[in-house]
Scaffold this active site. Structure first.
Site, PDB file in Angstrom:
ATOM      1  CG  HIS A 115      37.401  49.234  29.717  1.00 49.98           C
ATOM      2  ND1 HIS A 115      36.967  50.295  30.476  1.00 49.98           N
ATOM      3  CD2 HIS A 115      36.634  48.169  30.086  1.00 49.98           C
ATOM      4  CE1 HIS A 115      35.984  49.906  31.254  1.00 49.98           C
ATOM      5  NE2 HIS A 115      35.758  48.616  31.042  1.00 49.98           N
ATOM      6  CD  GLU A 116      37.160  44.444  29.289  1.00 47.35           C
ATOM      7  OE1 GLU A 116      37.201  43.997  30.460  1.00 47.35           O
ATOM      8  OE2 GLU A 116      36.159  45.023  28.832  1.00 47.35           O
ATOM      9  CG  HIS A 140      38.034  45.835  34.510  1.00 44.64           C
ATOM     10  ND1 HIS A 140      37.431  46.693  35.399  1.00 44.64           N
ATOM     11  CD2 HIS A 140      37.274  45.857  33.380  1.00 44.64           C
ATOM     12  CE1 HIS A 140      36.340  47.218  34.839  1.00 44.64           C
ATOM     13  NE2 HIS A 140      36.234  46.737  33.615  1.00 44.64           N
ATOM     14  CG  HIS A 177      42.456  41.196  40.444  1.00 48.90           C
ATOM     15  ND1 HIS A 177      42.571  39.976  39.811  1.00 48.90           N
ATOM     16  CD2 HIS A 177      42.262  40.914  41.762  1.00 48.90           C
ATOM     17  CE1 HIS A 177      42.446  39.019  40.700  1.00 48.90           C
ATOM     18  NE2 HIS A 177      42.250  39.552  41.883  1.00 48.90           N
TER      19      HIS A 177
END
Length: 228
Positions: free
Chosen positions: A93-94, A97, A101
């Site tokens: 999940h991280e 991100h 980006h």
């Protein structure tokens, strides 16, 4: 205002406890692939052609986050070294991100641009609410209508920030689940665990957004009342 706070405090507490219990439960079930959170994160970054993001371990429980300013995926110890469905879900999940980006995902860029405005709005709102609580009569000299207009404007920014956060978080989870499936990181049973863990993590943001909307409506009513 007190009723609103108490309702969402209770709901938020329930969701938070549910998330912690789910994470604890799924952390005790090892992945058949045997990969750690760090290894999963590094693999997902590499698969997406991202070479300038570092995966590091940070202190704290469920303190996992992606920092776009220094391009780091920050994983809590239980995720960084964990080899479970929960660790796989959070790590991916991280990294979702980080992929957002790298691909200039519009909602993430908008949310990042709002951060300084949101922080300023929170400070203004806190200052006014504290001032009205301790120095209510003195603040009346500024005019109730003006004060509530500023409060509504500040709460609107906070609410918008909460709403923009939702697609950012849901999209990161969608990317994570799709990748761990496609890469064979998890079995079908482990996928269900990862999906459930991410679901409850997302619910914390949903509750925050609903609380922000409710507070905004409350402040709008106060503003309209001050004009009568």
């Amino acid at each position: 205002m007190l009723i609103i706070f108490l309702v969402f405090f209770v709901v938020g507490l329930y969701v938070s406890n549910k998330l912690k219990s789910k994470f604890k439960k799924y952390s005790q079930i090892g992945l058949q692939s045997g990969l750690s959170g760090r290894e999963i994160a590094e693999l997902m970054l590499r698969d997406n052609g991202i070479t300038d993001v570092q995966v590091i371990s940070v202190e704290g429980h469920l303190s996992d986050h992606y920092n776009p300013s220094n391009k780091t995926v920050n994983l809590s110890p239980e995720v960084y070294g964990g080899r479970s469905a929960a660790a796989a879900a959070v790590a991916a999940h991280e990294c979702g991100h980080a992929v957002q980006h790298a691909t200039a995902y519009s909602f993430l860029e908008f949310r990042s641009a709002m951060v300084p405005i949101q922080n300023l709005s929170s400070k203004i709102l806190n200052f006014i609410l504290i001032g009205m609580f301790f120095f209510g009569f003195a603040m009346h000299s500024f005019g109730l209508e003006t004060i509530f207009l500023v409060v509504v404007a500040a709460q609107f920014v906070i609410t918008l920030f909460s709403l923009v956060t939702l697609p950012v978080e849901f999209d990161a989870s969608k990317r994570a689940l799709a990748w761990i499936d496609q890469r064979g990181i998890v079995t079908s049973q482990e996928h269900d665990m990862a999906k459930d863990a991410l679901h409850w993590a997302a619910m914390t943001y949903v509750v925050a957004a609903l609380a922000a909307i409710t507070q905004l409506l409350y402040f709008v009513m106060l503003f309209l009342g001050s004009r009568d």
